[in-house]
Design an enzyme around this catalytic site. Sequence first.
Site, mmCIF file in Angstrom:
data_model
loop_
_atom_site.group_PDB
_atom_site.id
_atom_site.type_symbol
_atom_site.label_atom_id
_atom_site.label_comp_id
_atom_site.label_asym_id
_atom_site.label_seq_id
_atom_site.Cartn_x
_atom_site.Cartn_y
_atom_site.Cartn_z
ATOM 1 C CB THR A 1 -2.166 -1.055 -9.289
ATOM 2 O OG1 THR A 1 -3.510 -1.984 -9.091
ATOM 3 C CG2 THR A 1 -1.727 -1.278 -7.710
ATOM 4 C CG ASP B 1 -6.287 -7.639 -7.435
ATOM 5 O OD1 ASP B 1 -5.454 -7.703 -6.777
ATOM 6 O OD2 ASP B 1 -6.983 -6.637 -7.007
ATOM 7 N NE ARG C 1 -3.819 2.977 -0.647
ATOM 8 C CZ ARG C 1 -4.754 2.881 -0.199
ATOM 9 N NH1 ARG C 1 -5.634 3.883 0.260
ATOM 10 N NH2 ARG C 1 -5.741 1.807 0.018
ATOM 11 C CD GLU D 1 -3.090 -0.894 0.085
ATOM 12 O OE1 GLU D 1 -2.998 0.263 -0.434
ATOM 13 O OE2 GLU D 1 -4.007 -2.007 0.123
ATOM 14 C CD GLU E 1 -11.050 -1.685 -8.421
ATOM 15 O OE1 GLU E 1 -9.871 -1.527 -7.467
ATOM 16 O OE2 GLU E 1 -12.299 -1.384 -8.054
#
Length: 672
Positions: free
Chosen positions: A661, A436, A307, A303, A572
Amino acid sequence: SAAAPSAPSPPRRDFISVTLSPEEAAGAGGYNNSKAWRRRSCWRKWKQLSRLQRSIILFLFAFLAVCGVISYASVGEPWKSITNKSLDDQRTEPEIHGLKLANPVVLPAPQKADAHLGEYPELSLQKPPKPPHAWRGPSNLQIRPPRRDVRLKAQHDTSRTVEEPVQTEREEKTEKSVISWRGAVIEPDQSTEPPSSKIKEPEKPSSVEAEDQKEPVPINERQMAVIEAFRHAWKGYKDFAWGHDELKPLSKSYSEWFGLGLTLIDALDTMWILGLKEEFEEARKWVAINLAFDKNVDVNLFESTIRILGGLLSTYHLSGDSLFLEKAKDIGNRLMPAFKTPSKIPYSDVNIGRGTAHPPRWTSDSTVAEVTSIQLEFRELSRLTGDEKFQKAVDEVMKHVHTLSGKNDGLVPMFINTNSGQFTHLGVYTLGARADSYYEYLLKQWIQGGKKENELLEDYMRAIEGVKKHLLQQSQPKQLTFVGELAHGHFSAKMDHLVCFLPGTLALGAHNGLTADHMKLAEALIETCYQMYAQVETGLSPEIVHFNLHAQKGHKDVEIKPADRHNLLRPETVESLFYMYRFTGDKKYQDWGWEILQNFNKYTRVPTGGYTSINNVQNPSNPEPRDKMESFFLGETLKYMFLLFSDDIDLINLDKYVFNTEAHPLPIWVPA
C-alpha cells in the site's frame, strides 16, 4: 551257404497330400494374410482356450475399460479447458503496430474455492483480460531501469546526457552476485518457495544474462518529466533534510516522525526503477552507515511496516543487495513486540529500542486498516528468512478478523480492540481513512500467495458486494459513481481521496480472473476520481469531497468544505490510473495523469528544491503552501507517474509483482 537273393522292392512313390475346405477350394487362394483369414485364425485360437482362460481375459478387458472411463472423467475437463483456452488465445490475441500480444502467465490456474464459496456466484474466476499493449516478457523476473541514451531536459538546468549504467563498487566483491543496472532477477528457487520452519540463508537474486534480456524500452518525454520532478524533489531533500524523515521545503529544514530517514527509504526503489544510479548509490551508502534501529523511539507499526520494511524488501528484490534484506530483518524483529497482546491484535505503537509496545494514549483500540495492512510485508519476510514467526503473527490477525461479527455485508468497522479482539464503534462503514487498505490487502494477499487462500478471496468478494449494496451512489449533474459512507444506517455523500485506490484494486482483481463487473465499476470510479481534480480550480483534488445527490443550478458534482480543501500530494488517483492504463491501454488515463503532474508542478513545486502540500486547492493565486513534502510523494506518487507513462509491461510486471500500500513491489509467490 550263400543267401538266396531277395525279391526286388516295388518302385518308391513320393507325393504331398493337401486337403482343402470347400471355401478354400472355391477361393483357390490358400493363405494370403488377408484380414478375413486372420480373423478366422484368431477365432479358432480363441475357441481352443479353456473356459477359465477366456473368463480371465474378458475380466481383464472389462477392468481396463472401467479404469479408462474413470481416468477420462478426472483429466478430460482440465485438458478440455486448456485446449479451449489455447484456441481462445489464438482467436482473440490482438496486434498493435505489428506486434502479436499475449498475457504472460506466471501463476498456475487458480484452485477451486471451498464449497461454501458456491453461495456467491460472483466468486467464480474468469479469464483475465489481455493487456492490449503488452508483449510476452522473459520467463525470469526482470526489472530494467530505462535506457540512458536520451537527454533529460531539465526545467532549470541545461540539457545533460544521463550517464550510461556501470557496475557498482560492491559488485567487484567476488562473494556477491553481479547486479546489472539493466535489471535484476529473482531466481525461481529463491522467489517461489513458501516459508519453511527451517531458518535458511537467503539466496541473492542474480543478474539477467545479456542474451536473456529484451532491448529496454526507451523512456519518453513524459517519463523524463517525472525524472526531472523527482530530481528536483530529491535536491531539496538532500540539501535541507538529508537523513531525516521529511523535507520542509519552504523553510529549508526538516521534520522528524521516527527519526529513521523515511523519505530516503521510501524513495529507494523509486530511484532504482527510474534508473537514477548516482542518487541510489548515495542513498545506499547512508543506509549502510547511518541507518540504525536501536533507538529509544516509538514508531507506528503500520507506517513503519509499509514504508520502511516494505521499502527495504522491495529494494532488496530489485537490486539483489543483501544490505537491504539485513536491515529488513532487523526492523522486522524489532516490530514483533506489537503482537504481544491478549487478542493477538497488534498494538499501534512499538518502541524499537526497548522492545515494548502499547496502544495510543487515549484508547486501547487499533484501527482495522493498520492491523490488516502489514501482512504482505511480514509474509514476505518469512519467505525470505525461513522464519515463520512473522507470517504466523499476521496470518492470525486475518483469520481472527475473518471470524468476527459486526460486519455489514463484508464491510468492517474502523476500530478493533487489542484486549478483546472485537470490533468497536460499530455501525460506521467507510472505504476511506482507517479502513481503506483492509480491502486492498485482502485481494493482494490472495494474489501474493498464488490464489490459494480462499478465505481472503471470500472476504474481498463479500466486501465489494457490500460496497455496491450500501455505499455506491451517483452524483448530479454528471451522474458520477462514487463511494460514500454509512453511519448507523444514514448515508453520507462524503468520499476521501484515499478511496481512489479502489478503481486500481478492482481492475487488478478483474485482471486476475474475478468478475468482469469489477472492471466496469473500476472504469466508473476512476472517472469520478479524475473529476475530483478536473472540477477544482487548481486541477488538484482536495483531501475530502462531498457529492451533490440532487441537481442544483450553478453547482458542480463536487462540493468542498473549507476544512477539507488541502492536498497532501497523495498518490491514490495516479495509482489507479496506472492500473487502468496497464490493463486497458486507453491513452486517456495517461493524459489524465499528465494533467495532474503539470498541476503539481504549477502549484506545489518550490523553486529551491522539493514540492509542498497545500492548504487550498480552490485558490490558484494562493494555494497556501503547508511547507511539508510527504515521503509518499517520492515513494508512491512519482513512481506511479513514471510507470503510468511507460509502455513497457515488464517494468514491474503485474503478473510477477504485487504492490504494497506504499507502492513497494513484492514478488508474487509461484509454486516451484
